[in-house]
Design a protein around this motif. Sequence first.
Motif, PDB file in Angstrom:
ATOM      1  N   GLY A 101       7.797   1.302   6.360  1.00  0.00           N
ATOM      2  CA  GLY A 101       7.201   2.778   5.908  1.00  0.00           C
ATOM      3  C   GLY A 101       7.489   2.820   4.129  1.00  0.00           C
ATOM      4  N   TYR A 102       6.599   3.153   3.656  1.00  0.00           N
ATOM      5  CA  TYR A 102       6.934   3.781   2.538  1.00  0.00           C
ATOM      6  C   TYR A 102       7.324   5.337   2.155  1.00  0.00           C
ATOM      7  CZ  TYR A 102       6.396   3.404  -3.137  1.00  0.00           C
ATOM      8  OH  TYR A 102       6.620   3.584  -4.326  1.00  0.00           O
ATOM      9  N   ALA A 103       8.293   5.308   0.818  1.00  0.00           N
ATOM     10  CA  ALA A 103       7.871   6.848   1.139  1.00  0.00           C
ATOM     11  C   ALA A 103       8.647   6.783  -0.958  1.00  0.00           C
ATOM     12  CB  ALA A 103       8.691   7.705   1.360  1.00  0.00           C
ATOM     13  N   ARG A 113       0.569  -1.289  -0.372  1.00  0.00           N
ATOM     14  CA  ARG A 113       0.196  -0.193   0.296  1.00  0.00           C
ATOM     15  C   ARG A 113       0.952   1.228   0.287  1.00  0.00           C
ATOM     16  NH1 ARG A 113      -3.327  -0.728   5.550  1.00  0.00           N
ATOM     17  NH2 ARG A 113      -4.431   1.340   4.721  1.00  0.00           N
ATOM     18  N   THR A 114       0.829   2.093  -0.621  1.00  0.00           N
ATOM     19  CA  THR A 114       1.922   3.716  -1.131  1.00  0.00           C
ATOM     20  C   THR A 114       1.397   4.642  -1.378  1.00  0.00           C
ATOM     21  OG1 THR A 114       1.092   3.099  -3.978  1.00  0.00           O
ATOM     22  CG2 THR A 114       3.364   1.796  -2.577  1.00  0.00           C
ATOM     23  N   GLY A 115      -0.122   4.733  -0.008  1.00  0.00           N
ATOM     24  CA  GLY A 115      -0.566   5.573  -0.286  1.00  0.00           C
ATOM     25  C   GLY A 115      -1.805   6.114  -1.435  1.00  0.00           C
ATOM     26  N   THR A 116      -2.520   7.325  -0.748  1.00  0.00           N
ATOM     27  CA  THR A 116      -3.656   7.685  -2.030  1.00  0.00           C
ATOM     28  C   THR A 116      -3.626   8.637  -2.274  1.00  0.00           C
ATOM     29  OG1 THR A 116      -5.110   8.914   0.552  1.00  0.00           O
ATOM     30  CG2 THR A 116      -5.011   6.317  -0.786  1.00  0.00           C
ATOM     31  N   PHE A 141      -0.721   5.271   8.541  1.00  0.00           N
ATOM     32  CA  PHE A 141      -1.128   6.193   8.033  1.00  0.00           C
ATOM     33  C   PHE A 141      -0.873   6.837   6.331  1.00  0.00           C
ATOM     34  CE2 PHE A 141       1.250  10.555   7.414  1.00  0.00           C
ATOM     35  CZ  PHE A 141       0.608  11.945   7.443  1.00  0.00           C
ATOM     36  N   THR A 142      -1.592   7.498   5.273  1.00  0.00           N
ATOM     37  CA  THR A 142      -1.133   7.858   4.880  1.00  0.00           C
ATOM     38  C   THR A 142      -1.018  10.046   4.416  1.00  0.00           C
ATOM     39  OG1 THR A 142      -3.432   7.594   3.390  1.00  0.00           O
ATOM     40  CG2 THR A 142      -1.917   5.808   3.415  1.00  0.00           C
ATOM     41  N   ASN A 190       4.436  10.489  -2.040  1.00  0.00           N
ATOM     42  CA  ASN A 190       3.724   9.637  -1.120  1.00  0.00           C
ATOM     43  C   ASN A 190       4.313   8.792  -0.747  1.00  0.00           C
ATOM     44  OD1 ASN A 190       0.850   8.584  -1.233  1.00  0.00           O
ATOM     45  ND2 ASN A 190       1.488   7.391  -3.321  1.00  0.00           N
ATOM     46  N   VAL A 191       3.767   9.582   1.276  1.00  0.00           N
ATOM     47  CA  VAL A 191       4.227   8.451   2.391  1.00  0.00           C
ATOM     48  C   VAL A 191       3.149   7.625   2.538  1.00  0.00           C
ATOM     49  CG1 VAL A 191       4.918   9.218   4.328  1.00  0.00           C
ATOM     50  CG2 VAL A 191       5.480  10.057   2.621  1.00  0.00           C
TER      51      VAL A 191
END
Length: 733
Positions: A247-249, A178-181, A204-205, A212-213
């Motif tokens: 965490g992904y950014a 899931r990479t955010g919206t 949290f996104t 994108n976070v």
Amino acid sequence: MTFRTVLLCSAVCFAFPLQAHAEAPAPQQSSTDTSTQTSTRTSTASTASDETGNAIVVTARRLDLARDSINPSLGTSQTLVTRAAIDVQPGGANNALSSVLLQAPGVSQDSTNNGEVHIRNEHGNVQYRLNGVTVPQAFSGFGADVDPRIANSVEILTGALPAQYGLRTSGVVNMTTRTGTFGLGGDVGIYGGSNNEINPSASFTDSFGATNVFLSGSYLENDLGIENPTPDRAAIHDHTEQWRGFGYASTLLGSEDRISAFGGAAIGRFQIPNQPGVTPEYNYLGQTDFDSTKLDQNQRQDTWFGVVAFQHSGDRLNFQIAPFYRYAKAQFTADPNGGTLMFNGTDSNLTETSYASGVQADASYALGDSHTLRFGLFFQNEVSRSDSVNRVFPVDNSGAPQSSDVPIVIPVAERVLGRTYSAYLQDEWKLSDTLTANYGVRFDESDAQVNQYQFSPRFNLVWTPGEGTTLHFGYARYFTPPPLTLIGKGTLAAFDGTTGAPEVQADGPIRAESDDVFDIGIQQKVGDHLTLGVDTYYKIARNLLDDTTLGGTQILAPFNYAKGHTWGVEYKASYNNGPLNAYFNMARGQQKATDIVSNQYLIGADDYAYIANHYIYTDHSQKLTMSGGASLNLDDGIGKLKPAVDFIYGSGLRKDDPVGGIPNGGEQSPYIQVNLGLAQDFGYDKDHAWSLRFDVINLFDSVYEIHDGSGVGAGQPEYGPRRSFFVGLHKAF
């Protein structure tokens, strides 16, 4: 210049290939329908409304699709589990990742609390990827490094894998995170119930321009951290506490380039469960008795990993280069009052640490309408340390189990360095509108205890003779390096004349496994809603890798069988029609092996002598495995009602023959476990809805044993979970 130097230099230069411009071509479609995955990405991206936001969304989605096209699953057997399927199954995303994998054909359970599954009757040898990047695995046995909460989809690949997939090959688990919206959002949840379980989680996104976070974290505490060694409802001394974070950014560097970074941590504390009524075999400092329920053995397991990836997508050239790092530590502590020593004649306070770093680079280049070249490099450097303080009793020639009740202390410190080098080149050749061939070669080298290398040809053929029909055939040669979590050569002599001396005084070096795999299958769509499939495979193995527990610890150590063979046939069916989704899998197979040729000291003398001249079933070989489930998505006036049911069936893993004394010659009793879930979403805006769920695990309270502790490669006894009840509340925002 050596071949390894060429690989390293090429990896550095990989980020500066031929210049390319304009839009990327549409990705190749695999034999599995990927429309669900694509539509999921579209829906999560559609929240941006302004013109700039829409441009960012479209570019990010195009880069996602281009990334997937670099590593297609052409010619493999595939199972795609979407985010919706993860959420609706009993337990939902609160489950361990192993519960998701059990939805695929040919996947059987083993220590599912700890994340252990067997794919096609193999022990381990599973490759985990996040967004196409291989994440180096840590020590097996105590849970996956990530949980299903971070996944947008999970794809399980088996069969004759194309050349880009190497090293760990019994199955590839590719998770799209899931990479955010592209907007502020997230969720919070609480889940718990039986076994004093409590499991809060949050995500949290957000987005900042083209950046994108996504962040996710969870905590799990219960009194059933490891499978219960007794059939009782409550385990003795089995408390666990586990923390996981991810965490992904990512940020766009124009219309063709993106840089992303992701990483995570998994920290676990486990009590080792006890069995009542066990009698000690040794005396300790004048003490002759010990209550086995009072043993206090514990294990801690920590894993940290991080990846940085640079991606380019042009008109013909797509590539991604990703440096990575992973740190892992496993620490086992024996009973401080001598209980472990009294039951086993030896105990160890053992710490293993592993540092792995490297780089993975993958690319595709479209030569025209008929040919797409794919090529890549992989390098990993790993250092594994093992430090233990071992206590044993002295023995003499009198035949007594010990000559003194005062233990001897033997410290052991070891360091193992391993390097892995890989490269591949392949061509996807579209022979006609209905026939596609994918052929290539892979090179792998493992430089650890033994230096070995192999060139591995790969070939896949996919034919779609009519609408809804797909046939595939594949051949692959595999090369699987051994794990570095081992006691190295040269330590056995320190235990001579003690209760720690093994029955077999041999410690041949662990070697890489080499396989030839043949796979053929067909998939047929029947009407608009039903899909049927069958897949058959056969594997010939040399130096087949297996694992067993190291002494009295819960840390696994590898060994090789000289030869082995595995075969099987898998059937699958899925039905999707409006609110109803259902699936069913059945697999028949087996694995046999002979002649243990490395780390022989891990095996008892009688078993070792028999296996030297006979084929035996491996302990994780199961004749018949089934799984299935169904779910509904109903509008009930206040939101969505989502009832679901699933089940797993196993004919039983192996155990020693109780009559003939043949290692792994017996079978555990068959079992079936049925799980039930009911979720109610309140409101129809899924981004802001409340969700309440109720789950029953093992609905009919089936009492079954996964392992009884006997057999080559098996650990302590393990029972499946008793009937358990859980409730959860989740809020999206």
